[in-house]
Design an enzyme around this catalytic site. Structure first.
Site, short mmCIF file in Angstrom:
data_model
loop_
_atom_site.label_atom_id
_atom_site.label_comp_id
_atom_site.label_asym_id
_atom_site.label_seq_id
_atom_site.Cartn_x
_atom_site.Cartn_y
_atom_site.Cartn_z
N HIS A 20 10.98 -10.09 72.39
CA HIS A 20 10.48 -10.82 71.24
C HIS A 20 9.27 -10.32 70.72
CE1 HIS A 20 13.86 -13.76 71.66
NE2 HIS A 20 13.61 -13.39 72.84
N LYS A 80 -19.83 5.30 82.39
CA LYS A 80 -20.80 4.59 83.63
C LYS A 80 -21.97 5.41 83.46
CE LYS A 80 -17.28 4.18 87.17
NZ LYS A 80 -16.62 4.72 88.63
N GLU A 130 -4.74 5.73 85.62
CA GLU A 130 -5.97 6.36 86.03
C GLU A 130 -5.53 7.63 87.06
OE1 GLU A 130 -9.84 4.16 86.54
OE2 GLU A 130 -8.79 3.85 88.41
O1 PA5 Z 1 -8.93 3.26 91.58
C1 PA5 Z 1 -10.06 3.46 91.70
O2 PA5 Z 1 -10.61 4.10 92.39
C2 PA5 Z 1 -10.85 2.51 90.52
O3 PA5 Z 1 -10.14 2.06 89.53
C3 PA5 Z 1 -11.68 1.46 91.30
O4 PA5 Z 1 -10.92 0.56 91.90
C4 PA5 Z 1 -12.56 0.87 90.23
O5 PA5 Z 1 -13.63 1.36 89.66
C5 PA5 Z 1 -13.49 -0.23 91.27
O6 PA5 Z 1 -14.11 0.39 92.31
P1 PA5 Z 1 -14.80 0.06 93.67
O7 PA5 Z 1 -13.90 -0.76 94.40
O8 PA5 Z 1 -15.62 1.11 94.32
O9 PA5 Z 1 -15.94 -0.99 93.04
#
Ligand code: PA5
Length: 442
Positions: free
Chosen positions: A297, A411, A276
């Site tokens: 494996h 989203k 990410e």
């Molecule tokens: O790294 C990030 O910002 C995202 O992966 C969030 O952790 C994830 O979308 C969850 O977001 P939130 O903590 O705002 O619910």
């Protein structure tokens, strides 16, 4: 302190796929130190997490420990860190310890049904975690649990703590409207960099781990990662090595390969952070989660003879804190008796090294990070080290390692279909897609 052995990325050891020392002259590490020193991104606030005061977290931890169950609702960075802490530091926790810990990080109705069949909500403490307070998955599980508590006549304040932004968001509003217990996530610390905030530390306290031990480890590695010299700073060094192995040698995939079941979910935590943070603008590196020896494996064949794309990061462990001697039995069967007298830890360590050698002989790059043992201190080091390394790697690729613009479209379309105000056009788009989606079907 953990040790990094990078022999197997160097050309004199693995041949043409490796790097030479001069390759590192291509790295403008001065630029990276400046970004960090000037805090060019406010999200670098995660660097200060080792300094935080944990007294509030410990207080809530004490309350949570009085319950039979601890149910965590969150997703992504709000769940992967806590899960890694749980599984690394208290394996098989629910079979022998209380509170039992359940992490619901999806909206799979069958999982929620199963959890609610196992736990008695009267004896359950719920931790809702969402930095933004607007994540649909967490919002729905929170709403369902909120209603369940209400139906049972249970007090939300007694059974819940909300971990979220200290000022903004829907969850913060609910905290103040209903006067609930809450823990703050620093406003500039983003989800995947938040494991060492109350996001992960409360779970640590709940399972009986002193969260300060995680922070002590993190602090120590944090100091080393401040050194403004590439060859002495493990984070900038590993970032640079992985970056160079891609731009000069086409090695796009980072395999995280800890030799311990206890670090399997650490591998998953790393994958979210790496993917990410770095996968942007057609650039970046792709992570691959795995665990040794199990994946020898399963995946190893591809790493050794498949695409010329992989760099393997081994995590080796010196002391497993448990061992079994292999008994002297079946002496008449050569294929088994050669194992007798050795131990399980000897075998897992031997296999780790054997895999390293096998990769090296075929010219496949790998790095070994060695930790003395798996405990809160060294897990804290690993978390902080890879968080810093990921941010630095993002800066090398010239991408923002703290945003995730690519996940917004999905989203928004979901918001549209679920009827969120302001997303009507997305709903139309969604419905049009449904009309045409069966054009090619087999
Ligand atoms: O790294 C990030 O910002 C995202 O992966 C969030 O952790 C994830 O979308 C969850 O977001 P939130 O903590 O705002 O619910």
């Amino acid at each position: 302190m953990f040790k990094i052995n990078y022999s197997n990325i160097m050309q004199d050891i693995i041949g043409k796929n490796g790097l030479i020392a001069n390759d590192f002259n291509n790295i403008d590490d001065g630029k990276i130190y400046k970004i960090i020193l000037n805090r060019q991104y406010p999200e670098l606030a995660f660097l200060d997490l080792p300094e935080q005061n944990t007294s509030e977290i410990k207080e809530i931890g004490k309350i949570a420990r009085q319950f039979d169950n601890f149910l965590l609702l969150g997703i992504g960075g709000s769940a992967l860190g806590p899960r890694s802490i749980l599984e690394s530091l208290s394996p098989f926790h629910n079979l022998h310890k209380k509170p039992k810990v359940f992490i619901y990080d999806n909206v799979d109705p069958m999982t929620l049904k199963a959890i609610l069949e196992i736990i008695d909500l009267k004896k359950t403490f719920i931790n809702v975690i969402s930095k933004s307070g607007s994540t649909a998955e967490t919002a729905v599980s929170f709403m369902i649990l909120w209603q369940r508590l209400k139906d049972l006549g249970l007090s939300h304040d007694k059974h819940m703590v909300i971990t979220t932004d200290p000022q903004k968001g829907n969850l913060r509003k609910i905290v103040s409207d209903y006067n609930l217990k809450s823990l703050p996530i620093h406003p500039d610390v983003v989800g995947r960099y938040s494991v060492l905030s109350p996001v992960g530390l409360l779970t640590a306290e709940v399972i009986g781990i002193d969260s300060d031990d995680l922070l002590r480890g993190a602090k120590e590695i944090g100091q080393r990662c401040k050194i403004a010299r590439l060859w002495d700073n493990p984070a900038i060094f590993i970032s640079s090595a992985l970056y160079l192995l891609q731009v000069l040698r086409n090695r796009d995939i980072t395999v995280m390969l800890p030799y311990s079941d206890r670090l399997k979910s650490f591998s998953e935590w790393f994958c979210q952070l790496w993917a990410e943070s770095l996968g942007k603008q057609g650039r970046g590196l792709m992570p691959y989660p795995s665990v040794g020896t199990t994946d020898q494996h399963s995946q190893l064949q591809a790493w050794i003879e498949g695409l010329e794309k992989y760099v393997v990061i081994f995590i080796s462990v010196d002391d497993y804190k448990a061992d079994f001697e292999i008994p002297h039995i079946f002496n008449n069967i050569d294929g088994m008796s050669y194992l007798s007298g050795h131990s399980l830890s000897e075998l897992i360590k031997t296999e780790q090294e054997a895999t390293e050698i096998a990769l090296s002989k075929k010219g496949k790059p790998s790095i070994n990070i060695n930790i003395p043992r798996i405990d809160a201190y060294y897990l804290g080091q690993l978390f902080h080290f890879f968080s810093i390394t990921t941010a630095m790697t993002g800066f090398l690729y010239d991408v923002n390692p703290f945003d995730q613009p690519g996940v917004e479209e999905g989203k928004d379309l979901t918001y549209g279909m679920m009827g969120k105000k302001g997303y009507e056009a997305k709903r139309e788009e969604f419905l049009n897609y449904r009309k045409n989606k069966d054009k090619y079907i087999i």
